[in-house]
Scaffold this motif. Structure first.
Motif, PDB file in Angstrom:
ATOM      1  N   PRO A   1     -32.235   0.485  18.615  1.00 23.67           N
ATOM      2  CA  PRO A   1     -33.516   0.148  17.975  1.00 23.67           C
ATOM      3  C   PRO A   1     -33.413  -0.976  16.962  1.00 23.67           C
ATOM      4  CG  PRO A   1     -32.706   2.307  17.267  1.00 23.67           C
ATOM      5  CD  PRO A   1     -31.876   1.896  18.425  1.00 23.67           C
ATOM      6  N   ASP A   2     -32.260  -1.135  16.303  1.00 21.79           N
ATOM      7  CA  ASP A   2     -32.126  -2.222  15.336  1.00 21.79           C
ATOM      8  C   ASP A   2     -32.141  -3.576  16.024  1.00 21.79           C
ATOM      9  OD1 ASP A   2     -29.733  -1.542  16.543  1.00 21.79           O
ATOM     10  OD2 ASP A   2     -28.524  -1.720  14.721  1.00 21.79           O
ATOM     11  N   ILE A   3     -31.560  -3.655  17.226  1.00 23.92           N
ATOM     12  CA  ILE A   3     -31.644  -4.888  18.003  1.00 23.92           C
ATOM     13  C   ILE A   3     -33.058  -5.077  18.545  1.00 23.92           C
ATOM     14  CG2 ILE A   3     -30.874  -6.027  20.130  1.00 23.92           C
ATOM     15  CD1 ILE A   3     -28.111  -4.966  19.638  1.00 23.92           C
ATOM     16  N   GLY A   4     -33.649  -3.976  18.988  1.00 24.44           N
ATOM     17  CA  GLY A   4     -35.011  -4.055  19.515  1.00 24.44           C
ATOM     18  C   GLY A   4     -35.987  -4.630  18.513  1.00 24.44           C
ATOM     19  N   ALA A   5     -35.780  -4.318  17.231  1.00 24.56           N
ATOM     20  CA  ALA A   5     -36.687  -4.811  16.200  1.00 24.56           C
ATOM     21  C   ALA A   5     -36.607  -6.320  16.029  1.00 24.56           C
ATOM     22  CB  ALA A   5     -36.377  -4.121  14.876  1.00 24.56           C
ATOM     23  N   MET A   6     -35.546  -6.943  16.553  1.00 18.37           N
ATOM     24  CA  MET A   6     -35.361  -8.387  16.397  1.00 18.37           C
ATOM     25  C   MET A   6     -35.886  -9.185  17.590  1.00 18.37           C
ATOM     26  SD  MET A   6     -31.436  -8.267  14.972  1.00 18.37           S
ATOM     27  CE  MET A   6     -31.357 -10.025  14.595  1.00 18.37           C
ATOM     28  N   LEU A   7     -36.322  -8.503  18.644  1.00 21.39           N
ATOM     29  CA  LEU A   7     -36.654  -9.193  19.889  1.00 21.39           C
ATOM     30  C   LEU A   7     -37.775 -10.214  19.723  1.00 21.39           C
ATOM     31  CD1 LEU A   7     -36.456  -6.262  22.471  1.00 21.39           C
ATOM     32  CD2 LEU A   7     -34.756  -8.045  22.039  1.00 21.39           C
ATOM     33  N   SER A   8     -38.842  -9.834  19.029  1.00 23.76           N
ATOM     34  CA  SER A   8     -39.971 -10.756  18.887  1.00 23.76           C
ATOM     35  C   SER A   8     -39.562 -12.003  18.120  1.00 23.76           C
ATOM     36  CB  SER A   8     -41.137 -10.062  18.176  1.00 23.76           C
ATOM     37  OG  SER A   8     -41.655  -9.006  18.963  1.00 23.76           O
ATOM     38  N   THR A   9     -38.793 -11.814  17.058  1.00 25.27           N
ATOM     39  CA  THR A   9     -38.356 -12.942  16.246  1.00 25.27           C
ATOM     40  C   THR A   9     -37.515 -13.919  17.048  1.00 25.27           C
ATOM     41  OG1 THR A   9     -38.350 -11.558  14.264  1.00 25.27           O
ATOM     42  CG2 THR A   9     -37.105 -13.605  14.163  1.00 25.27           C
ATOM     43  N   VAL A  10     -36.540 -13.394  17.778  1.00 24.10           N
ATOM     44  CA  VAL A  10     -35.627 -14.253  18.531  1.00 24.10           C
ATOM     45  C   VAL A  10     -36.370 -14.995  19.639  1.00 24.10           C
ATOM     46  CG1 VAL A  10     -33.612 -14.286  20.042  1.00 24.10           C
ATOM     47  CG2 VAL A  10     -33.607 -12.855  17.996  1.00 24.10           C
ATOM     48  N   SER A  11     -37.226 -14.302  20.383  1.00 21.77           N
ATOM     49  CA  SER A  11     -37.907 -14.958  21.504  1.00 21.77           C
ATOM     50  C   SER A  11     -38.889 -16.017  21.025  1.00 21.77           C
ATOM     51  CB  SER A  11     -38.623 -13.928  22.385  1.00 21.77           C
ATOM     52  OG  SER A  11     -39.671 -13.295  21.674  1.00 21.77           O
ATOM     53  N   LEU A  12     -39.487 -15.828  19.831  1.00 20.77           N
ATOM     54  CA  LEU A  12     -40.448 -16.807  19.322  1.00 20.77           C
ATOM     55  C   LEU A  12     -39.761 -18.088  18.864  1.00 20.77           C
ATOM     56  CD1 LEU A  12     -43.506 -17.105  18.875  1.00 20.77           C
ATOM     57  CD2 LEU A  12     -43.133 -16.397  16.510  1.00 20.77           C
ATOM     58  N   ASP A  13     -38.452 -18.035  18.645  1.00 23.01           N
ATOM     59  CA  ASP A  13     -37.719 -19.229  18.216  1.00 23.01           C
ATOM     60  C   ASP A  13     -37.597 -20.265  19.326  1.00 23.01           C
ATOM     61  OD1 ASP A  13     -37.254 -18.699  15.551  1.00 23.01           O
ATOM     62  OD2 ASP A  13     -35.505 -17.467  15.971  1.00 23.01           O
ATOM     63  N   PHE A  14     -37.929 -19.891  20.538  1.00 23.40           N
ATOM     64  CA  PHE A  14     -37.888 -20.825  21.657  1.00 23.40           C
ATOM     65  C   PHE A  14     -39.310 -21.184  22.045  1.00 23.40           C
ATOM     66  CE2 PHE A  14     -33.872 -18.751  21.673  1.00 23.40           C
ATOM     67  CZ  PHE A  14     -32.971 -19.713  22.083  1.00 23.40           C
ATOM     68  N   ASN A  15     -39.552 -22.462  22.201  1.00 20.97           N
ATOM     69  CA  ASN A  15     -40.897 -22.960  22.442  1.00 20.97           C
ATOM     70  C   ASN A  15     -41.346 -22.659  23.871  1.00 20.97           C
ATOM     71  OD1 ASN A  15     -43.240 -24.209  21.775  1.00 20.97           O
ATOM     72  ND2 ASN A  15     -42.486 -26.290  22.030  1.00 20.97           N
ATOM     73  N   LEU A  16     -42.634 -22.792  24.097  1.00 23.32           N
ATOM     74  CA  LEU A  16     -43.195 -22.712  25.445  1.00 23.32           C
ATOM     75  C   LEU A  16     -43.503 -24.121  25.918  1.00 23.32           C
ATOM     76  CD1 LEU A  16     -45.710 -19.746  25.100  1.00 23.32           C
ATOM     77  CD2 LEU A  16     -43.397 -19.692  26.017  1.00 23.32           C
TER      78      LEU A  16
END
Length: 276
Positions: free
Chosen positions: A126-141
């Protein structure tokens, strides 16, 4: 380390009149985001190392997973429902402006996102899961892929869509897609994935502001609200309620001053699906 090691490109087409889904740019992580990305992978490496000494392999058991809570909590899932799936959504919140009223607030005009299976990560770490949104948003679309839907296809998405993974989050496989079928109906299509989770046309039931410390968007945009949605008639797979939590970015500016008539704001979020 180059951003291309973290993200693979995602390119999919849509069904019906739904917007085309976003394509993630694998080379776009800004320099100031590498610290957060490094923290994510360092933590992931620790978990992998720990698992080598554990007697059991981490499982995807969702029965004991606790959903994140905002400072003002959303209503809990209805009695008798259980957590069926957790997906990471990465896409855009869409808005419109009236050029003749620049002082007016932008009007929400739906959202488009690709969904990736985060169930195992959230349940085991769960501690890694909480970081998923932050990490994925660091890459542009990138610009939306110019791919037309195939009317003759029996699948709502092309077969290539089913093989996509989100590399920076340990190769999570695609769960499906999120878009709006009309102005008030957020829709989750997850029957195209190998898990056949179901389809869920939804209606908004409740909302609460994201935590003050929630990750901001690439241009400093606040995180969009956390939501509770309930499914409408036509939902399949026993899905009944959907929560949007752990949001990052996605909010529009306060006014339309200087904004085009139609614009998008990139966001990430977790979607928690409950059913019977």
């Amino acid at each position: 380390m180059r951003a291309s090691l973290f993200l693979s490109a995602l390119s999919v087409s849509s069904v019906m009149a739904a917007p085309l889904l976003p394509e993630i740019n694998a080379h776009s992580a800004p320099a100031d985001s590498l610290k957060k990305i490094s923290e994510y992978f360092n933590l992931l490496a620790v978990k992998i190392q720990q698992s080598k000494f554990e007697s059991a392999v981490p499982t995807c058991d969702l029965s004991k997973v606790v959903m994140p809570q905002a400072p003002s909590p959303l209503p809990p899932p209805s009695f008798g429902l259980s957590l069926r799936h957790v997906a990471l959504g990465r896409g855009t919140q869409n808005y419109t402006c009236d050029p003749s009223t620049p002082t007016a607030a932008p009007v929400a005009n739906g959202a488009v996102a690709s969904l990736f299976n985060a169930s195992c990560i959230v349940s085991a770490y769960p501690d890694i899961g909480a970081m998923l949104s932050t990490v994925s948003l660091d890459f542009n679309l990138s610009d939306l892929a110019s791919i037309a839907s195939s009317v003759a296809s029996a699948l709502p998405f092309p077969p290539s869509f089913l093989k996509q993974t989100l590399a920076p989050t340990s190769g999570m496989a695609v769960s499906g897609a999120h878009y709006f079928t009309n102005a008030s109906t957020p829709f989750f299509n997850m029957d195209a994935s190998q898990w056949k989770i179901g389809e869920a046309p939804c209606a908004k039931n409740n909302s609460t502001p994201a935590p003050e410390a929630a990750p901001r968007g690439q241009q400093g945009e606040k995180a969009v609200a956390w939501l509770k949605l309930i499914t409408r008639p036509g939902a399949t797979g026993g899905l009944q309620e959907v929560y949007r939590v752990e949001t990052a970015g996605g909010s529009a500016p306060e006014t339309c001053e200087g904004m085009p008539e139609h614009f998008e704001v990139q966001y990430a979020a977790q979607y928690w699906f409950y059913g019977n």
